[in-house]
Write a protein that holds these residues in place. Structure first.
Motif, PDB file in Angstrom:
ATOM      1  N   ASN A   1     147.269  34.863  17.796  1.00  0.00           N
ATOM      2  CA  ASN A   1     146.275  35.880  18.166  1.00  0.00           C
ATOM      3  C   ASN A   1     146.953  37.123  18.734  1.00  0.00           C
ATOM      4  O   ASN A   1     146.683  37.528  19.868  1.00  0.00           O
ATOM      5  N   THR A   2     147.825  37.741  17.948  1.00  0.00           N
ATOM      6  CA  THR A   2     148.574  38.893  18.435  1.00  0.00           C
ATOM      7  C   THR A   2     147.673  40.074  18.793  1.00  0.00           C
ATOM      8  O   THR A   2     147.940  40.813  19.728  1.00  0.00           O
ATOM      9  N   GLY A   3     146.587  40.246  18.050  1.00  0.00           N
ATOM     10  CA  GLY A   3     145.680  41.360  18.310  1.00  0.00           C
ATOM     11  C   GLY A   3     144.904  41.190  19.587  1.00  0.00           C
ATOM     12  O   GLY A   3     144.806  42.097  20.412  1.00  0.00           O
ATOM     13  N   GLN A   4     144.340  39.994  19.766  1.00  0.00           N
ATOM     14  CA  GLN A   4     143.503  39.745  20.941  1.00  0.00           C
ATOM     15  C   GLN A   4     143.648  38.288  21.357  1.00  0.00           C
ATOM     16  O   GLN A   4     143.126  37.385  20.709  1.00  0.00           O
ATOM     17  N   ILE A   5     144.371  38.055  22.438  1.00  0.00           N
ATOM     18  CA  ILE A   5     144.596  36.689  22.917  1.00  0.00           C
ATOM     19  C   ILE A   5     143.301  36.161  23.515  1.00  0.00           C
ATOM     20  O   ILE A   5     142.664  36.825  24.333  1.00  0.00           O
ATOM     21  N   PRO A   6     142.874  34.944  23.112  1.00  0.00           N
ATOM     22  CA  PRO A   6     141.622  34.392  23.645  1.00  0.00           C
ATOM     23  C   PRO A   6     141.708  34.133  25.147  1.00  0.00           C
ATOM     24  O   PRO A   6     142.794  33.897  25.683  1.00  0.00           O
ATOM     25  N   THR A   7     140.568  34.196  25.789  1.00  0.00           N
ATOM     26  CA  THR A   7     140.499  33.926  27.234  1.00  0.00           C
ATOM     27  C   THR A   7     140.007  32.491  27.432  1.00  0.00           C
ATOM     28  O   THR A   7     139.871  31.728  26.486  1.00  0.00           O
TER      29      THR A   7
ATOM     30  N   LYS B   1     149.346  32.558  21.576  1.00  0.00           N
ATOM     31  CA  LYS B   1     149.759  33.962  21.656  1.00  0.00           C
ATOM     32  C   LYS B   1     150.235  34.471  20.292  1.00  0.00           C
ATOM     33  O   LYS B   1     149.904  35.582  19.870  1.00  0.00           O
TER      34      LYS B   1
ATOM     35  N   GLU C   1     132.819  31.601  26.818  1.00  0.00           N
ATOM     36  CA  GLU C   1     133.159  31.702  28.235  1.00  0.00           C
ATOM     37  C   GLU C   1     132.548  30.558  29.051  1.00  0.00           C
ATOM     38  O   GLU C   1     132.469  30.634  30.278  1.00  0.00           O
TER      39      GLU C   1
ATOM     40  N   SER D   1     140.108  27.034  24.072  1.00  0.00           N
ATOM     41  CA  SER D   1     140.005  28.403  24.586  1.00  0.00           C
ATOM     42  C   SER D   1     138.627  28.965  24.258  1.00  0.00           C
ATOM     43  O   SER D   1     137.752  28.254  23.751  1.00  0.00           O
ATOM     44  N   SER D   2     138.478  30.256  24.492  1.00  0.00           N
ATOM     45  CA  SER D   2     137.206  30.917  24.172  1.00  0.00           C
ATOM     46  C   SER D   2     136.933  30.900  22.669  1.00  0.00           C
ATOM     47  O   SER D   2     135.798  31.130  22.249  1.00  0.00           O
ATOM     48  N   ASN D   3     137.942  30.614  21.854  1.00  0.00           N
ATOM     49  CA  ASN D   3     137.704  30.461  20.409  1.00  0.00           C
ATOM     50  C   ASN D   3     136.768  29.288  20.121  1.00  0.00           C
ATOM     51  O   ASN D   3     136.067  29.282  19.117  1.00  0.00           O
TER      52      ASN D   3
END
Length: 204
Positions: free
Chosen positions: A163-169, A160, A129, A123-125
């Motif tokens: 990363n409850t605060g901010q799900i990676p894109t 999900k 991008e 992911s973006s982690n």
């Protein structure tokens, strides 16, 4: 003892028992549908063309990483890396860490290892991008056995939850490790085949 340890100590013999009502013969090298997730991932990953290095501790991780550099003559070369922790972990090899696409290889972690098809969920982690085709052709991925999950759906649920605060894109899979004919699934759409080494650390 984990199934991976057993895999590397002896050959796996095919099970004599077959599911009732099964009329289809499975390929000689295909993993049993009821096999443990780590066994299924390993077999699918190798069938996909990935290079697999199983490590029981960090000493073996460093030894395997050193062998990768030696095999490809990557000492004192540019490395594309977006992870400060990985830079610190592999800092003793005279590598030049940066963010140049022309680097010899991309060093990264991943979200999960998918047993059903031998792919890597990222992911973006890991890649921000960037698209897979924008990364270097050669990839070295560091992961642990606890990251193996059965399916992409299970991996997505794990992302999900973590990363409850901010799900990676930019969530995608890396599945093609050598040029191959055939259709691609939507998760790997637009990706190109990569030369991939997996450093897999036993942590279970």
């Amino acid at each position: 003892m984990s199934i991976l340890k057993k895999l590397f100590k002896q050959k796996i013999s095919p099970s004599a028992d077959k599911p009732e009502g099964s009329t289809k013969e499975r390929g000689k090298y295909m993993p049993d549908v009821t096999a443990p997730a780590d066994e299924r991932f390993t077999k699918h990953f190798i069938l996909n063309g990935g290079k697999f290095l199983y490590c029981v501790d960090m000493d073996e991780v460093h030894e395997s990483f050193d062998n990768i550099l030696l095999e490809n003559d990557w000492y004192e070369q540019d490395v594309y890396c977006l992870d400060d922790k990985l830079e610190d972990l592999f800092k003793g090899y005279n590598l030049k860490f940066g963010r140049e696409k022309e680097a010899k290889f991309f060093l990264s972690t991943c979200e999960n290892l998918i047993a059903d098809d031998g792919s890597l969920l990222i992911s973006s982690n890991q890649i921000k991008e960037k698209k897979l085709k924008e990364l270097p052709q050669n990839l070295v991925i560091f992961a642990t056995t606890s990251q193996i999950v059965n399916s992409i759906g299970e991996g997505l649920r794990g992302i999900k939850k973590k990363n409850t605060g901010q799900i990676p894109t930019n969530i995608t899979t890396i599945k093609n490790f050598e040029p191959k004919e055939g259709a691609k699934d939507f998760m790997s759409y637009g990706s190109s085949a990569k030369n991939l080494y997996l450093l897999l650390l036993e942590d279970l």
